[in-house]
Design a protein around this motif. Structure first.
Motif, PDB file in Angstrom:
ATOM      1  N   GLU A 252       0.860  -1.195   0.000  1.00  0.00           N
ATOM      2  CA  GLU A 252       0.000   0.000   0.000  1.00  0.00           C
ATOM      3  C   GLU A 252       0.893   1.241   0.000  1.00  0.00           C
ATOM      4  O   GLU A 252       1.875   1.304   0.752  1.00  0.00           O
ATOM      5  CB  GLU A 252      -0.864   0.050   1.270  1.00  0.00           C
ATOM      6  N   ASN A 264       3.194   2.697   2.571  1.00  0.00           N
ATOM      7  CA  ASN A 264       2.458   2.737   3.833  1.00  0.00           C
ATOM      8  C   ASN A 264       2.676   1.431   4.588  1.00  0.00           C
ATOM      9  O   ASN A 264       3.299   1.404   5.639  1.00  0.00           O
ATOM     10  CB  ASN A 264       0.974   2.999   3.566  1.00  0.00           C
ATOM     11  N   GLU A 265       2.174   0.348   4.024  1.00  0.00           N
ATOM     12  CA  GLU A 265       2.344  -0.939   4.704  1.00  0.00           C
ATOM     13  C   GLU A 265       2.254  -2.063   3.679  1.00  0.00           C
ATOM     14  O   GLU A 265       1.866  -1.835   2.523  1.00  0.00           O
ATOM     15  CB  GLU A 265       1.314  -1.119   5.820  1.00  0.00           C
TER      16      GLU A 265
HETATM   17 MG    MG Z   1      -3.755  -0.368   5.308  1.00  0.00          MG
END
Ligand code: MG
Ligand code: ADP
Length: 371
Positions: A252, A264-265
């Motif tokens: 992400e 993000n992750e």
């Molecule tokens: Mg997430």
């Protein structure tokens, strides 16, 4: 090379029988595999899509060993498996995804450090223990920031947006491990789903453009109108040097006002933003995951038609349930969850279209319509 190849009629064991487990199982069943699933809920969505169902908690060692005994290969849709248990399974049974990557990604601090060490770009962050640590970070980075529990969070759970000091009151300092990161003013969000087989063959799905509401994925548009596919692939290539992946996983990204990408992750399992691939691509993320863990060759992925995926939360289903099948162009997926809650993911809809903007306009008067 035919190392560790798993063939039809052999058994794929899946830890977790939610919607991801169900869609994984459906892919596996179609290919002729046997499927065994472990889930704590007697009415788990995947229960009706498997040969063997073990109803037990994810921390039940004996039950996990039973699943492993009946399986030729183990995978998971649930990524928060206890570290010790997972290590035991990996030591004794065939778990091509291994333990190290998922254990790293279970903890946001370890995850961010590893991503940052790989050279990929992340937003400024720090692990914090006290309010003083948080104030010190804000002194450096300024408001707004977001505090997240290091473990166990999903769909925005365990997150605290801090725009002023009074927003700090609910933060569970001292109770659980925490991280803080800069809260970005987002231009948008995108994600990149990747599948990699045991031999290391890697294929990329098209870049997915995601809109979240209340920190839950609301809508995915593919191909992303934010054209950062090559940059996203470069970021992922760096991560692949550091972390071992097998199966389908999704990175992400945040996109800020300067069109800069930040990781993000990473979800080391099939991901909500790639559900459209069931109808939208020549191969779905679930098919690709099964082929990858069974170590078969993966096809180059391409989009068959531009796609829009909308999640159906409990509150959407309340509104739309009797009209879902009025729209013959909607591919409706309902996961079969018995317990409906306003913010719970109950299903999704995928629409293939030649004209994304026009379809979004049409959806505004159907799906988006508020009472
Ligand atoms: Mg997430
Ligand atoms: P989860 O594990 O719950 O998916 P995420 O860290 O991905 O947690 O956060 C969920 C959503 O919240 C993100 O997709 C984004 O919309 C928003 N969000 C989280 N962190 C930030 C941030 N630092 N800046 C801006 N938005 C954020």
């Amino acid at each position: 090379m035919t190392s560790n190849r798993i063939y039809p009629n052999q058994t794929i064991g899946i830890i977790g029988g939610g919607q991801l487990g169900k869609m994984l199982a459906q892919s596996a069943l179609r290919m002729g595999y046997r499927v065994a699933i472990l889930d704590p809920s007697e009415d788990a969505p995947a229960k009706s899509s498997c040969h063997e169902f073990i109803c037990a908690d994810f921390s039940d060692k004996d039950a996990l060993l039973k699943l492993a005994e009946m399986s030729d290969v183990l995978t998971y849709e649930f990524e928060n498996i206890d570290a010790e248990l997972l290590t035991t399974l990996v030591d004794t049974y065939y778990v091509p995804q291994g333990a190290k990557t998922v254990l790293t990604l279970q903890n946001r601090d370890d995850e961010k450090r590893t991503i940052s060490d790989s050279g990929a770009r992340i937003v400024p962050y720090n692990n914090i223990k006290t309010k003083t640590d948080l104030l010190e970070f804000i002194g450096r980075e300024d408001y707004p920031v977001i505090v997240k529990t290091a473990t166990g969070g999903y769909d925005g759970k365990g997150q605290y947006l801090v725009e002023q000091e009074s927003d700090m009151d609910d933060i569970p300092f001292g109770e659980t491990e925490l991280i803080v990161e800069k809260y970005l003013e987002l231009y948008g969000e995108v994600s990149l789903t990747v599948s990699r087989n045991v031999d290391g063959q890697t294929v990329f799905f098209p870049l997915q453009e995601n809109l979240h509401k209340n920190q839950i994925l609301y809508r995915t548009i593919v191909p992303s109108r934010i054209k950062l596919f090559d940059e996203a692939k470069e970021q992922v290539a760096m991560i692949l040097e550091k972390l071992h992946f097998v199966g389908s996983f999704t990175v992400e990204f945040f996109v800020d006002k300067n069109m800069t990408l930040y990781v993000n992750e990473i979800a080391p399992r099939p991901h909500n933003s790639a559900h459209y691939s069931i109808e939208g691509c020549n191969i779905s993320q679930f098919d690709a995951h099964i082929l990858a863990i069974c170590n078969h060759p993966l096809p180059k992925v391409h989009l068959l038609e531009d796609s829009i995926m909308l999640n159906l939360l409990g509150k959407d289903l309340d509104r739309l349930e009797n009209t879902l099948f009025d729209h013959s162009d909607w591919h409706v997926h309902l996961y079969g969850k018995t317990d409906r809650k306003p913010e719970r993911k109950m299903g999704h809809v995928t629409i293939l279209t030649e004209d994304i903007e026009n379809t979004l306009d049409v959806l505004e008067s159907t799906f988006f319509k508020k009472k």
